[in-house]
Design an enzyme around this catalytic site. Sequence first.
Site, PDB file in Angstrom:
ATOM      1  N   ILE A  68      -4.361  -7.698  -0.447  1.00 42.43           N
ATOM      2  CA  ILE A  68      -3.634  -8.966  -0.498  1.00 42.43           C
ATOM      3  C   ILE A  68      -4.196  -9.966   0.513  1.00 42.43           C
ATOM      4  O   ILE A  68      -4.406 -11.127   0.206  1.00 42.43           O
ATOM      5  CB  ILE A  68      -2.133  -8.742  -0.212  1.00 42.43           C
ATOM      6  CG1 ILE A  68      -1.536  -7.735  -1.204  1.00 42.43           C
ATOM      7  CG2 ILE A  68      -1.378 -10.063  -0.255  1.00 42.43           C
ATOM      8  CD1 ILE A  68      -1.540  -8.157  -2.647  1.00 42.43           C
ATOM      9  N   ILE A  69      -4.443  -9.504   1.750  1.00 42.83           N
ATOM     10  CA  ILE A  69      -4.963 -10.361   2.814  1.00 42.83           C
ATOM     11  C   ILE A  69      -6.256  -9.753   3.347  1.00 42.83           C
ATOM     12  O   ILE A  69      -6.324  -8.538   3.561  1.00 42.83           O
ATOM     13  CB  ILE A  69      -3.931 -10.530   3.955  1.00 42.83           C
ATOM     14  CG1 ILE A  69      -2.693 -11.290   3.430  1.00 42.83           C
ATOM     15  CG2 ILE A  69      -4.531 -11.266   5.149  1.00 42.83           C
ATOM     16  CD1 ILE A  69      -1.577 -11.403   4.443  1.00 42.83           C
ATOM     17  N   LEU A  93      -3.571  -1.863  -1.821  1.00 42.54           N
ATOM     18  CA  LEU A  93      -3.496  -2.998  -2.734  1.00 42.54           C
ATOM     19  C   LEU A  93      -3.896  -4.215  -1.913  1.00 42.54           C
ATOM     20  O   LEU A  93      -3.171  -4.630  -1.002  1.00 42.54           O
ATOM     21  CB  LEU A  93      -2.081  -3.163  -3.290  1.00 42.54           C
ATOM     22  CG  LEU A  93      -1.865  -4.310  -4.279  1.00 42.54           C
ATOM     23  CD1 LEU A  93      -2.634  -4.063  -5.569  1.00 42.54           C
ATOM     24  CD2 LEU A  93      -0.379  -4.489  -4.583  1.00 42.54           C
ATOM     25  N   ASP A 111      -3.547  -8.813   8.433  1.00 41.27           N
ATOM     26  CA  ASP A 111      -2.310  -8.748   9.208  1.00 41.27           C
ATOM     27  C   ASP A 111      -2.092  -7.358   9.795  1.00 41.27           C
ATOM     28  O   ASP A 111      -1.455  -7.204  10.834  1.00 41.27           O
ATOM     29  CB  ASP A 111      -1.116  -9.144   8.333  1.00 41.27           C
ATOM     30  CG  ASP A 111      -0.939  -8.253   7.112  1.00 41.27           C
ATOM     31  OD1 ASP A 111      -1.958  -7.817   6.551  1.00 41.27           O
ATOM     32  OD2 ASP A 111       0.214  -8.006   6.706  1.00 41.27           O
ATOM     33  N   CYS A 150       0.840  -1.183   0.000  1.00 41.78           N
ATOM     34  CA  CYS A 150       0.000   0.000   0.000  1.00 41.78           C
ATOM     35  C   CYS A 150       0.877   1.235   0.000  1.00 41.78           C
ATOM     36  O   CYS A 150       2.097   1.161  -0.087  1.00 41.78           O
ATOM     37  CB  CYS A 150      -0.898   0.009   1.237  1.00 41.78           C
ATOM     38  SG  CYS A 150      -1.847  -1.524   1.458  1.00 41.78           S
ATOM     39  N   ASN A 209       1.886   0.020   5.409  1.00 44.99           N
ATOM     40  CA  ASN A 209       2.333  -0.473   4.115  1.00 44.99           C
ATOM     41  C   ASN A 209       3.250  -1.667   4.348  1.00 44.99           C
ATOM     42  O   ASN A 209       4.269  -1.540   5.031  1.00 44.99           O
ATOM     43  CB  ASN A 209       3.098   0.647   3.378  1.00 44.99           C
ATOM     44  CG  ASN A 209       3.822   0.154   2.146  1.00 44.99           C
ATOM     45  OD1 ASN A 209       3.416  -0.814   1.514  1.00 44.99           O
ATOM     46  ND2 ASN A 209       4.909   0.821   1.799  1.00 44.99           N
TER      47      ASN A 209
END
Length: 613
Positions: free
Chosen positions: A50-51, A48, A97, A2, A72
């Site tokens: 991802i998890i 962005l 996370d 990010c 980030n």
Amino acid sequence: MCGFCGFTGQVTDRETVLREMTERITHRGPDSTGFYLDDGIAMGFRRLSIIDLEAGQQPLYNEDKSLVLMFNGEIYNYPSLRRELLEAGHTFATETDSEVLVHGFEEWGEALLPRLRGMFAFAIWNVEEQTLFLARDYFGIKPLHYTLLPDGRFFYASEIKSLLAHPDFVREFNDSALDHYLSFQYSVPRETFFKNVYCLPPAHYLWFRDGQVTEHRYWEPRFEPDEGMTLDQAVESIDNAFTDSVEAHRISDVEVGCFLSGGVDSSFVASYFGGQKAFTVGFDNGSHYNECQYAAELAQEIGIDHYTHLIGEEEYWASLPDVQYHLDQPLADPSCVALYFVSKLAAEHVKVVLSGEGADELFGGYRIYHEPTSLAGYQKLPRFLRRAAAAVVSALPFDFKGKSFLIRGSKTLEERFIGNAYMFNQKEKSRLLKTISATDPREQTAEYYRRCAGQDDVTRMQYLDINRWMVGDILLKADRMSMAHSLELRVPFLDKEVFAVASRIPARHRVAAGTTKYAMRLAAKRHLPEASTSRPKLGFPVPVRVWLRQEPYYNRVKEAFLSPAAEKFFNTAELLRFLDQHYAGKKDNSRKIWTIYSFLIWYEVYFGENARV
């Protein structure tokens, strides 16, 4: 992966300013946007995903919303930290996370940082105390920049271009950065090419309180070789640690791929990716500049779907302004353009890739690390004799085999090694620069040699490279070139558990048997065919030397060397001398030429009449 930014204090139309700052880094996170504003701060975020793709939006808060987080990176040990925090009574709102950071900071404060395994840069705002906490990961994988205005306002961002969008930020060129860049080929951390803008160093955290900034170091990558370690023990420990790291780095809710060259580092990573995707680029300038065939053979053997792209000459040169824009600061490493194109290729298929950065610095992989052994016999001669021989050959106007050996052998390690790149020495810079003072590059390396005093020369070289070259060149280009295409790049060699193993391996197991990364190559050999573990390092080789002896590219560079920007900073007659020497085949000045040319492209992007930002 990010990007985030923010500023304290007031400004006209504060929300619009924050949105503009955030828009500048949309490429770091095209999936969503987040904002937080109160009387003390304005914070912006690009994600962005991802998890926890649906619920992991930022900002994130602790239970009573007294702490605000923007982050980030990736925390690979978040499941175990989450369990520990749940047992301590914390309540989580997401599965991401990121949330372990805000609860972990509430629970442990600054002591959270040594508990983390991952790559990270994050900001935590304390709403009640009106204080800001920033932190950066152990090796500097993720970027973080800041500036403090004279009136006490504080600005920060993942990329400098975000700071430029604030109307109260004064864009000024930092003369000293050019002096240092000419020696190292990159901007030397912690300074930047923008006056009063700094990068938070790796393994540091920062507090902003009452208009004041304080920085603190929380970890240091120290080598403590275990001289009793056998080669078999070294190989086994590397294999186990790296296998565990790759598994941790593959945690994701989206598909993960890998970069693949013909070398051992990326091949070792790729050996864990059977049935998945790998990506390679090369140049159509002979086998030395194209590892696609080597990569294709390995991909077939281990069962990877393999994607390649040959970069055309014009394609490469046309991309240079975009590359320098995304870098934020000039970088004269030609391979960053190759990384730009392989990231573009990978982003067409996956959101996350693993790559081999860090292996050379941790395990002793650069050819220059052979030098202490090569010079050992010669350096037994009295120093005054070596100095005299060096003075004689240095005065000769031509090069010959052994000239560099005699010159470098007359010097101490501190005198001859400032890192993997040494472009211009102090005398050369004095001839080049018009008004900027030229300094001795050893002023920038002295503190790191002091910190590792008493270690063997190979270890000291690695320590310097980890703290300088890797941060200013290797990780800068890895982050910026991948993020230019909204691609998350993960580096499993740069894991604190892998470093714990690397730091204990004796130098005799790192540089041995006529090769580098000796123990690591033996560990990789357990997973790869012989050819992949013994192949010399190329590392995205680029045919710049060849191109600069071709008329179209010679003329392109010559035009830049005669530009107003070149006239502003340099003695252009000296620039043309370097260029013409190279074009005529009298001397290989390609790296020095590229250093100047890269700077001039960057300068036009950020300070020229038609600056992009």
